[in-house]
Design an enzyme around this catalytic site. Sequence first.
Site, PDB file in Angstrom:
ATOM      1  N   HIS A 204      50.868  -4.167  38.398  1.00 52.17           N
ATOM      2  CA  HIS A 204      50.776  -5.632  38.446  1.00 52.17           C
ATOM      3  C   HIS A 204      52.050  -6.218  39.035  1.00 52.17           C
ATOM      4  CE1 HIS A 204      49.323  -9.586  37.468  1.00 52.17           C
ATOM      5  NE2 HIS A 204      50.315  -9.825  36.637  1.00 52.17           N
TER       6      HIS A 204
ATOM      7  N   ASP B 111      53.678 -15.438  36.423  1.00 50.57           N
ATOM      8  CA  ASP B 111      52.694 -14.360  36.321  1.00 50.57           C
ATOM      9  C   ASP B 111      51.314 -14.974  36.518  1.00 50.57           C
ATOM     10  OD1 ASP B 111      51.060 -12.244  35.740  1.00 50.57           O
ATOM     11  OD2 ASP B 111      51.929 -11.807  33.774  1.00 50.57           O
TER      12      ASP B 111
ATOM     13  N   CYS C  71      46.979  -9.953  42.640  1.00 51.66           N
ATOM     14  CA  CYS C  71      48.260 -10.316  42.021  1.00 51.66           C
ATOM     15  C   CYS C  71      49.392 -10.348  43.041  1.00 51.66           C
ATOM     16  CB  CYS C  71      48.597  -9.353  40.888  1.00 51.66           C
ATOM     17  SG  CYS C  71      48.644  -7.614  41.395  1.00 51.66           S
TER      18      CYS C  71
END
Length: 471
Positions: free
Chosen positions: A362, A379, A430
């Site tokens: 991630h 995030d 991501c």
Amino acid sequence: MDGMSSYHKRSARLNLCENSSFSHSSRAMAPGNYRYPEVRSPLRRQVHAPSRILKSGLSARTGQVGRDRSTRQVSGNGFGADFLTRNYDMVRRDALDFSIPYRTDREMFDVDDECGDVEMIHSDTSMECVENVAMEVDEVEEKADMGSEVVNLKNRSLMVGDGSQANSSLVLNRPVTDVSSYEAYRKVLESAKDRTSKLKDRGFGGYLKERSRALLRRFFSFWKRDEEPAEDVQREAFLPLSREEETAVKRVFLANDSNILVAHKNSNIDITGEILRCLRPGEWLNDEVINLYLVLLKDREAREPKKFLKCHFFNTFFFTKLVNSGTGYNYGAVRRWTSMKRLGYHLKDCDKIFIPIHMNIHWTLAVINIKDRKFQYLDSFKGREPKILDALARYFVDEVNDKSEVDLDVSGWRQEFVQDLPMQRNGFDCGMFMLKYIDFYSRGLELCFTQEQMPYFRDRTAKEILQLKAE
């Protein structure tokens, strides 16, 4: 006449009326040859001027009637001509010393043609402008010797003094709070300019006029402030691809794996067909594409420094070197990454520093926001990692101390885990979200994109890498 009969009396009155009518007809036939002027009623006009109110409550017209009556002989209780004359003189003296109230509902400014859009200042929104003009006048007036003319607006009255030091405190010592006072003040200064040699030599009246005009232009330009530059920056972040560019991107996605599509000499990064295919929908971004795109963002800033914030973009290997899973925090491992010889600037002189964070599978982003004095963590799944921000705060203190020999205190800086940001709704975008967080922040923009725009951003990033130019 008393001995005349009624018949002769009526004859005398008839002759008198005939003579009177004859005189009137003669007056009409030969104008100018008459003894008494013809009485004409004056035209009624509205007076646009302050009406003076006497201290005794009598108007000027009432005082005039009193003066006319004072010439008559009044018998009885002793109220004769002398008494009325003294009363009139007393009222007149008091009226000269009494402060003059001014009406504000008809006050207007005559603005020069240079302020073409301005005709009248009379609204609440213009009060701030008038106060600014008055305060500017105060500053100039305190520096200049006013000579023999001073102005006092206390209790909304005007006073002209002799210019002595005793009266110097009467010069405006507080902002004017209404339009009428400022207009009256300006008129007094204009008249003082003609009568006072010192003011005429200094040209103070002309300076006041020019300064007031400049402040008015600045005030009204606020309402016409052009927002196009900010809109242009935001529009550039969403420029659509042309048909030729879309065709070129689709073609390179089908290129051979080993073919080098583009090479960036300064960063020694080569992009092959296999590497670039990570930008196709559903793929995870790799280090080469991310690092080359960050280099292009820095080139974009150097190309147009006034258009973008001054930033530093660390590559994807920086944080793993700074915080090693085995040894922990190690500033020495990255100490030479930011030398003046290598970068040409110190990190403390930047607005923002971007640090890509790779956590197993991630991608997230950390930002040292020097401009706003805070450490930020972004995030796309809205996660929180306080240890990452703690490590970056420690790094920044060590970096400033090492390069500038300054003990920086960041205890007052905030740690912010940004929650108001576009969220990822799949398991592969991501890295693309992280790149666009960096792109928009370096432009000085809010994060105004969504998950639905990720396919467009993938194609655009591929096009910019092929051109070696971020837009």
